[in-house]
Write an enzyme that holds these catalytic residues in place. Structure first.
Site, PDB file in Angstrom:
ATOM      1  N   SER A 263     -21.368 -14.778  13.821  1.00  0.00           N
ATOM      2  CA  SER A 263     -20.553 -14.221  12.745  1.00  0.00           C
ATOM      3  C   SER A 263     -20.677 -15.133  11.533  1.00  0.00           C
ATOM      4  O   SER A 263     -21.331 -16.170  11.589  1.00  0.00           O
ATOM      5  CB  SER A 263     -19.089 -14.130  13.172  1.00  0.00           C
ATOM      6  OG  SER A 263     -18.524 -15.433  13.159  1.00  0.00           O
ATOM      7  N   LYS A 264     -20.023 -14.730  10.458  1.00  0.00           N
ATOM      8  CA  LYS A 264     -20.140 -15.493   9.204  1.00  0.00           C
ATOM      9  C   LYS A 264     -19.668 -16.935   9.375  1.00  0.00           C
ATOM     10  O   LYS A 264     -20.057 -17.802   8.602  1.00  0.00           O
ATOM     11  CB  LYS A 264     -19.359 -14.794   8.100  1.00  0.00           C
ATOM     12  CG  LYS A 264     -20.028 -13.480   7.717  1.00  0.00           C
ATOM     13  CD  LYS A 264     -19.658 -13.010   6.328  1.00  0.00           C
ATOM     14  CE  LYS A 264     -20.501 -11.813   5.930  1.00  0.00           C
ATOM     15  NZ  LYS A 264     -19.733 -10.642   5.580  1.00  0.00           N
ATOM     16  N   ARG A 265     -18.819 -17.159  10.365  1.00  0.00           N
ATOM     17  CA  ARG A 265     -18.373 -18.537  10.641  1.00  0.00           C
ATOM     18  C   ARG A 265     -19.572 -19.451  10.880  1.00  0.00           C
ATOM     19  O   ARG A 265     -19.511 -20.643  10.635  1.00  0.00           O
ATOM     20  CB  ARG A 265     -17.546 -18.561  11.937  1.00  0.00           C
ATOM     21  CG  ARG A 265     -16.088 -18.355  11.768  1.00  0.00           C
ATOM     22  CD  ARG A 265     -15.367 -18.498  13.098  1.00  0.00           C
ATOM     23  NE  ARG A 265     -15.955 -17.714  14.189  1.00  0.00           N
ATOM     24  CZ  ARG A 265     -16.497 -18.234  15.276  1.00  0.00           C
ATOM     25  NH1 ARG A 265     -16.537 -19.536  15.441  1.00  0.00           N
ATOM     26  NH2 ARG A 265     -16.990 -17.455  16.226  1.00  0.00           N
TER      27      ARG A 265
END
Ligand code: GLU
Length: 433
Positions: free
Chosen positions: A208-210
């Protein structure tokens, strides 16, 4: 039978790495077997403007070099390739299931009547999979607003478009029995399914963008080249069984097979991507690098395909990780330093007499034979004569040339810069100190 595969993204405005990897596997299989690769946009749920949402996906595919034989912009025998333009097809298919008693109306919606028994399919990655139909609810195929659900539209389209192989993310395994049931209800044989393990971040959580950028084009902005991203994505969950990792697009086409897809999750490791980027960058021809760097600054500098440019690139290439590193590394070849790094001056040139040493080196370089060996010998002889460390002159010269402590091989760089530039820059730094 000629294989026909498809990539069927829902329009999100950009191509994320998971989608790109799915597209890549389907494309590789189609190209490997001389089949067709179809792009279909699954936009039944999207209210926003289609064109704008689709552009990002098409751009990402094009950047990677994934071309499609049928789909948006080019059409094809099964057009249209946008689900939002095929709604009548799904309504007719739902009505056909109603008419044959395999579906029923429920509060304005149409549900599929799940028959008793078991539903089985053989997944090319996971092997035989069986679901008990008891656990499959009678699912909606056409909503009360007459829009199809994903299960109906995907099966109707895959039948209409004669899709033979469906390669997609593991998260669709649980959807597959419902789709297999629909194939049977339509009297068709389901395609061959291969469910690919999901891409995880280094912490083994779903990517994910994390974890950093998830959009393929974001990596382009960061200086990655498509050859590297292509190679990296191909090996996320697939391998040849050997330790080989570095492949060109053509080599991947020749080697790709569904059996090489691993059942375990793949980890997106950006250091690995960096490694691929470096490896593919050093293999690009000068012409390729120059063409990709085209831009106002490089045009003004005059980077081209002349021998001087070639010498610069030969020097910088082994040190370059990203395409975007190059303009900065090329600057000293075209511009005198605009400023000197204060830390570098303090650390290397704070002793008294440095300016004088640099002037003496300038004097020596005025007459020396212009070869790497001669430049190095002259510098060391001067250091001995003045009982100073050669390092002082080496660091001083590097700062004079680049303004900083970093440069490619110093003497090689001096050769490319040429005598006039080297003398001028030594003078300038001596005057500055
Ligand atoms: N539009 C679906 C998705 O993006 C396609 C799934 C499939 O390949 O069947 O997940």
């Amino acid at each position: 039978m000629t294989p026909r595969l498809r990539f069927a993204p829902s329009p999100t405005g950009y191509l994320h790495v998971g989608g790109a990897r799915t597209a890549l596997f389907n494309w590789l299989y189609a190209r490997r077997h001389g089949g067709a690769f179809i792009l279909r946009i699954e936009d039944t749920d999207v209210a926003r403007s289609q064109a704008e949402m689709v552009t990002g996906i098409l751009d990402g595919l094009r950047w990677l070099g994934i071309d499609w034989d049928e789909g948006p912009e080019i059409g094809g025998p099964h057009a249209p390739y946008f689900q939002s333009e095929r709604l009548e097809r799904y309504r007719a298919a739902a009505r056909a299931l109603l008419d044959s008693g395999q579906a029923f109306e429920d509060g304005g919606a149409i549900r599929f009547k799940v028959p008793p028994g078991k539903t089985a399919f053989t997944d090319r990655v996971h092997g035989p999979i069986e679901f008990d139909n008891e656990h499959i609810e009678s699912f909606v195929i056409l909503r009360s607003d007459t829009h199809p659900t994903y299960h109906l539209s995907v099966v109707v389209d895959d039948i209409d478009m004669a899709i033979t192989h469906v390669v997609r993310g593991d998260d669709h395994i649980s959807n597959t029995p419902k789709q297999v049931l629909l194939y049977h209800a339509f009297g068709k044989t389901p395609p061959s399914f291969a469910h690919v393990p999901l891409i995880m971040g280094p912490d083994k959580q779903r990517l994910s963008k994390r974890h950093g950028a998830t959009s393929v084009m974001e990596y382009e902005k960061q200086g990655y080249i498509p050859e590297a991203m292509f190679n990296f994505l191909a090996l996320l969950g697939w391998g040849t069984g050997s330790n080989d990792e570095l492949f060109t697009r053509d080599e991947l086409i020749q080697q790709f097979n569904l059996d090489g897809i691993s059942g375990g999750n793949a980890v997106f490791n950006v250091e690995k991507l960096d490694w691929f980027n470096h490896q593919h960058l050093v293999r690009l021809s000068d012409d390729e690098i120059v063409a990709r760097l085209r831009g106002a600054r490089l045009d003004a500098w005059g980077l081209g395909t002349d021998t001087r440019s070639a010498s610069m690139l030969a020097l910088l290439r082994p040190r370059c990780k990203k395409l975007t590193d190059l303009p900065d590394q090329l600057r000293p070849f075209f511009e005198d330093p605009a400023a000197y790094d204060a830390d570098a001056i303090k650390k290397q040139l704070s002793l008294p007499g440095c300016a004088d040493h640099l002037r003496a080196l300038r004097g020596s370089y005025e007459q020396v034979e212009w070869s790497e060996a001669a430049l190095e010998r002259a510098l060391r002889e001067l250091a001995d004569a003045r009982t100073i460390k050669a390092g002082l002159l080496i660091h001083g010269t590097r700062i004079a040339m680049t303004g900083r402590m970093v440069s490619p091989g110093l003497f090689e760089m001096l050769i490319v810069l040429g005598r006039d530039t080297v003398l001028r820059r030594l003078d300038r730094l001596a005057a500055f100190l």
